[in-house]
Design a protein around this motif. Structure first.
Motif, PDB file in Angstrom:
ATOM      1  N   GLU A 195      -5.949   8.412  -7.868  1.00 28.51           N
ATOM      2  CA  GLU A 195      -4.584   8.794  -7.515  1.00 28.51           C
ATOM      3  C   GLU A 195      -4.222   8.137  -6.188  1.00 28.51           C
ATOM      4  OE1 GLU A 195      -2.160  12.724  -6.044  1.00 28.51           O
ATOM      5  OE2 GLU A 195      -3.820  12.991  -7.429  1.00 28.51           O
ATOM      6  N   VAL A 196      -3.048   7.549  -6.138  1.00 28.25           N
ATOM      7  CA  VAL A 196      -2.543   6.957  -4.908  1.00 28.25           C
ATOM      8  C   VAL A 196      -1.308   7.760  -4.510  1.00 28.25           C
ATOM      9  CG1 VAL A 196      -1.663   4.878  -3.787  1.00 28.25           C
ATOM     10  CG2 VAL A 196      -3.398   4.686  -5.597  1.00 28.25           C
ATOM     11  N   PRO A 197      -1.474   8.703  -3.592  1.00 27.10           N
ATOM     12  CA  PRO A 197      -0.326   9.522  -3.196  1.00 27.10           C
ATOM     13  C   PRO A 197       0.721   8.687  -2.449  1.00 27.10           C
ATOM     14  CG  PRO A 197      -2.261  10.089  -1.896  1.00 27.10           C
ATOM     15  CD  PRO A 197      -2.692   9.073  -2.893  1.00 27.10           C
ATOM     16  N   ILE A 198       1.977   8.923  -2.764  1.00 27.17           N
ATOM     17  CA  ILE A 198       3.094   8.226  -2.128  1.00 27.17           C
ATOM     18  C   ILE A 198       3.777   9.211  -1.186  1.00 27.17           C
ATOM     19  CG2 ILE A 198       5.277   7.004  -2.493  1.00 27.17           C
ATOM     20  CD1 ILE A 198       2.827   5.555  -3.678  1.00 27.17           C
ATOM     21  N   ALA A 199       3.791   8.878   0.098  1.00 29.82           N
ATOM     22  CA  ALA A 199       4.415   9.753   1.091  1.00 29.82           C
ATOM     23  C   ALA A 199       5.932   9.614   1.075  1.00 29.82           C
ATOM     24  CB  ALA A 199       3.886   9.441   2.490  1.00 29.82           C
ATOM     25  N   ASN A 200       6.404   8.366   0.922  1.00 31.62           N
ATOM     26  CA  ASN A 200       7.840   8.142   0.957  1.00 31.62           C
ATOM     27  C   ASN A 200       8.147   6.753   0.410  1.00 31.62           C
ATOM     28  OD1 ASN A 200      10.537   8.689   1.498  1.00 31.62           O
ATOM     29  ND2 ASN A 200      10.108   9.447   3.566  1.00 31.62           N
ATOM     30  N   VAL A 201       9.346   6.594  -0.140  1.00 33.08           N
ATOM     31  CA  VAL A 201       9.811   5.301  -0.634  1.00 33.08           C
ATOM     32  C   VAL A 201      11.089   4.966   0.117  1.00 33.08           C
ATOM     33  CG1 VAL A 201      10.632   4.004  -2.633  1.00 33.08           C
ATOM     34  CG2 VAL A 201       8.816   5.714  -2.917  1.00 33.08           C
ATOM     35  N   TYR A 202      11.135   3.759   0.695  1.00 30.57           N
ATOM     36  CA  TYR A 202      12.298   3.303   1.447  1.00 30.57           C
ATOM     37  C   TYR A 202      12.868   2.044   0.811  1.00 30.57           C
ATOM     38  CZ  TYR A 202      10.795   6.257   5.375  1.00 30.57           C
ATOM     39  OH  TYR A 202      10.433   7.312   6.171  1.00 30.57           O
ATOM     40  N   PRO A 203      14.188   1.919   0.764  1.00 26.57           N
ATOM     41  CA  PRO A 203      14.752   0.628   0.371  1.00 26.57           C
ATOM     42  C   PRO A 203      14.459  -0.378   1.494  1.00 26.57           C
ATOM     43  CG  PRO A 203      16.486   2.151   1.025  1.00 26.57           C
ATOM     44  CD  PRO A 203      15.201   2.922   1.041  1.00 26.57           C
ATOM     45  N   LEU A 204      14.360  -1.633   1.138  1.00 27.74           N
ATOM     46  CA  LEU A 204      14.010  -2.660   2.102  1.00 27.74           C
ATOM     47  C   LEU A 204      14.951  -2.660   3.306  1.00 27.74           C
ATOM     48  CD1 LEU A 204      11.952  -4.826   2.638  1.00 27.74           C
ATOM     49  CD2 LEU A 204      13.365  -6.430   1.355  1.00 27.74           C
ATOM     50  N   ALA A 205      16.197  -2.293   3.099  1.00 26.55           N
ATOM     51  CA  ALA A 205      17.170  -2.256   4.197  1.00 26.55           C
ATOM     52  C   ALA A 205      16.801  -1.215   5.260  1.00 26.55           C
ATOM     53  CB  ALA A 205      18.570  -1.972   3.642  1.00 26.55           C
ATOM     54  N   ARG A 206      15.922  -0.263   4.909  1.00 29.42           N
ATOM     55  CA  ARG A 206      15.515   0.786   5.862  1.00 29.42           C
ATOM     56  C   ARG A 206      14.073   0.576   6.330  1.00 29.42           C
ATOM     57  NH1 ARG A 206      16.678   6.094   2.846  1.00 29.42           N
ATOM     58  NH2 ARG A 206      15.515   6.922   4.609  1.00 29.42           N
ATOM     59  N   VAL A 207      13.639  -0.676   6.392  1.00 30.82           N
ATOM     60  CA  VAL A 207      12.264  -0.993   6.771  1.00 30.82           C
ATOM     61  C   VAL A 207      11.921  -0.447   8.161  1.00 30.82           C
ATOM     62  CG1 VAL A 207      12.796  -3.291   7.707  1.00 30.82           C
ATOM     63  CG2 VAL A 207      10.514  -2.791   6.803  1.00 30.82           C
ATOM     64  N   TYR A 250       8.615   1.864   9.135  1.00 34.83           N
ATOM     65  CA  TYR A 250       7.640   1.595  10.186  1.00 34.83           C
ATOM     66  C   TYR A 250       7.595   2.713  11.215  1.00 34.83           C
ATOM     67  CZ  TYR A 250       5.940  -2.939   8.822  1.00 34.83           C
ATOM     68  OH  TYR A 250       5.303  -3.948   8.163  1.00 34.83           O
ATOM     69  N   THR A 251       8.721   3.319  11.497  1.00 37.56           N
ATOM     70  CA  THR A 251       8.732   4.457  12.425  1.00 37.56           C
ATOM     71  C   THR A 251       7.878   5.595  11.870  1.00 37.56           C
ATOM     72  OG1 THR A 251      10.907   3.859  13.266  1.00 37.56           O
ATOM     73  CG2 THR A 251      10.203   6.147  13.594  1.00 37.56           C
ATOM     74  N   GLU A 252       8.021   5.869  10.581  1.00 41.20           N
ATOM     75  CA  GLU A 252       7.196   6.905   9.951  1.00 41.20           C
ATOM     76  C   GLU A 252       5.720   6.514   9.998  1.00 41.20           C
ATOM     77  OE1 GLU A 252       6.475   9.205   5.714  1.00 41.20           O
ATOM     78  OE2 GLU A 252       8.401   8.236   6.049  1.00 41.20           O
ATOM     79  N   LEU A 253       5.440   5.273   9.699  1.00 40.09           N
ATOM     80  CA  LEU A 253       4.060   4.783   9.701  1.00 40.09           C
ATOM     81  C   LEU A 253       3.435   4.896  11.090  1.00 40.09           C
ATOM     82  CD1 LEU A 253       1.857   3.385   8.021  1.00 40.09           C
ATOM     83  CD2 LEU A 253       2.868   1.201   8.693  1.00 40.09           C
ATOM     84  N   GLU A 254       4.183   4.581  12.119  1.00 42.94           N
ATOM     85  CA  GLU A 254       3.667   4.638  13.490  1.00 42.94           C
ATOM     86  C   GLU A 254       3.322   6.054  13.926  1.00 42.94           C
ATOM     87  OE1 GLU A 254       6.809   2.654  15.581  1.00 42.94           O
ATOM     88  OE2 GLU A 254       5.779   0.721  15.499  1.00 42.94           O
ATOM     89  N   ARG A 255       3.911   7.047  13.319  1.00 42.25           N
ATOM     90  CA  ARG A 255       3.579   8.440  13.663  1.00 42.25           C
ATOM     91  C   ARG A 255       2.162   8.809  13.258  1.00 42.25           C
ATOM     92  NH1 ARG A 255       8.751  10.088  11.005  1.00 42.25           N
ATOM     93  NH2 ARG A 255      10.311   9.542  12.534  1.00 42.25           N
ATOM     94  N   ARG A 256       1.587   8.049  12.285  1.00 45.60           N
ATOM     95  CA  ARG A 256       0.208   8.211  11.817  1.00 45.60           C
ATOM     96  C   ARG A 256      -0.072   9.605  11.260  1.00 45.60           C
ATOM     97  NH1 ARG A 256      -3.612   4.185  15.023  1.00 45.60           N
ATOM     98  NH2 ARG A 256      -4.455   4.069  12.957  1.00 45.60           N
ATOM     99  N   HIS A 257       0.943  10.214  10.679  1.00 45.21           N
ATOM    100  CA  HIS A 257       0.746  11.544  10.081  1.00 45.21           C
ATOM    101  C   HIS A 257       1.168  11.576   8.620  1.00 45.21           C
ATOM    102  CE1 HIS A 257      -0.415  13.412  13.805  1.00 45.21           C
ATOM    103  NE2 HIS A 257       0.612  12.871  14.404  1.00 45.21           N
ATOM    104  N   THR A 258       1.315  10.417   8.008  1.00 43.99           N
ATOM    105  CA  THR A 258       1.733  10.405   6.621  1.00 43.99           C
ATOM    106  C   THR A 258       0.559  10.820   5.729  1.00 43.99           C
ATOM    107  OG1 THR A 258       1.159   8.087   6.415  1.00 43.99           O
ATOM    108  CG2 THR A 258       3.450   8.580   6.916  1.00 43.99           C
TER     109      THR A 258
END
Length: 121
Positions: A89-101, A105-113
């Motif tokens: 299983e590969v859990p998906i935390a969130n899906v963003y359209p490319l325009a909201r990259v 990255y802001t979510e990724l930098e929080r390191r809590h996904t």
């Protein structure tokens, strides 16, 4: 495979998920997780980090799987088969359209996904 959340108490959660011990450890987070693997009794040749190169050098653990290594088509096909069969299983935390990259990255930098962040073209 049992997912275990990062953060305080992670050693206890790993111990509960693997009462017979931990055979191998992949560190994708850094910040002391190589040391955690060693404390859990994982052999250095069974520890791989893609996030803490200073610890890799200090303890002699692997750094396979970084950007330059890449898994190759055979490994990706095997993983896709495991996912399709329900064995991985590969859990998906969130899906963003490319325009909201930037938000991604802001979510990724929080390191809590809890899962992967996906960019959708």
């Amino acid at each position: 495979m049992i997912p275990v959340a990062y953060g305080e108490g992670v050693a206890d959660r790993i111990g509960a998920a693997a009462p017979s011990g931990v055979d191998a450890f992949i560190d994708t987070f850094g910040h002391g997780y190589v040391e955690l693997a060693l404390a859990l009794g994982v052999a250095t040749d069974r520890i791989d980090t893609v996030a803490d190169f200073a610890a890799a050098e200090k303890y002699g653990v692997k750094t396979d799987g970084g950007v330059a290594a890449g898994p190759g088509a055979g490994v990706l096909a095997e993983l896709a088969g495991l996912i399709a069969d329900g064995h991985l299983e590969v859990p998906i935390a969130n899906v963003y359209p490319l325009a909201r990259v930037r938000e991604a990255y802001t979510e990724l930098e929080r390191r809590h996904t809890h899962g992967k962040i996906v960019l959708k073209p």
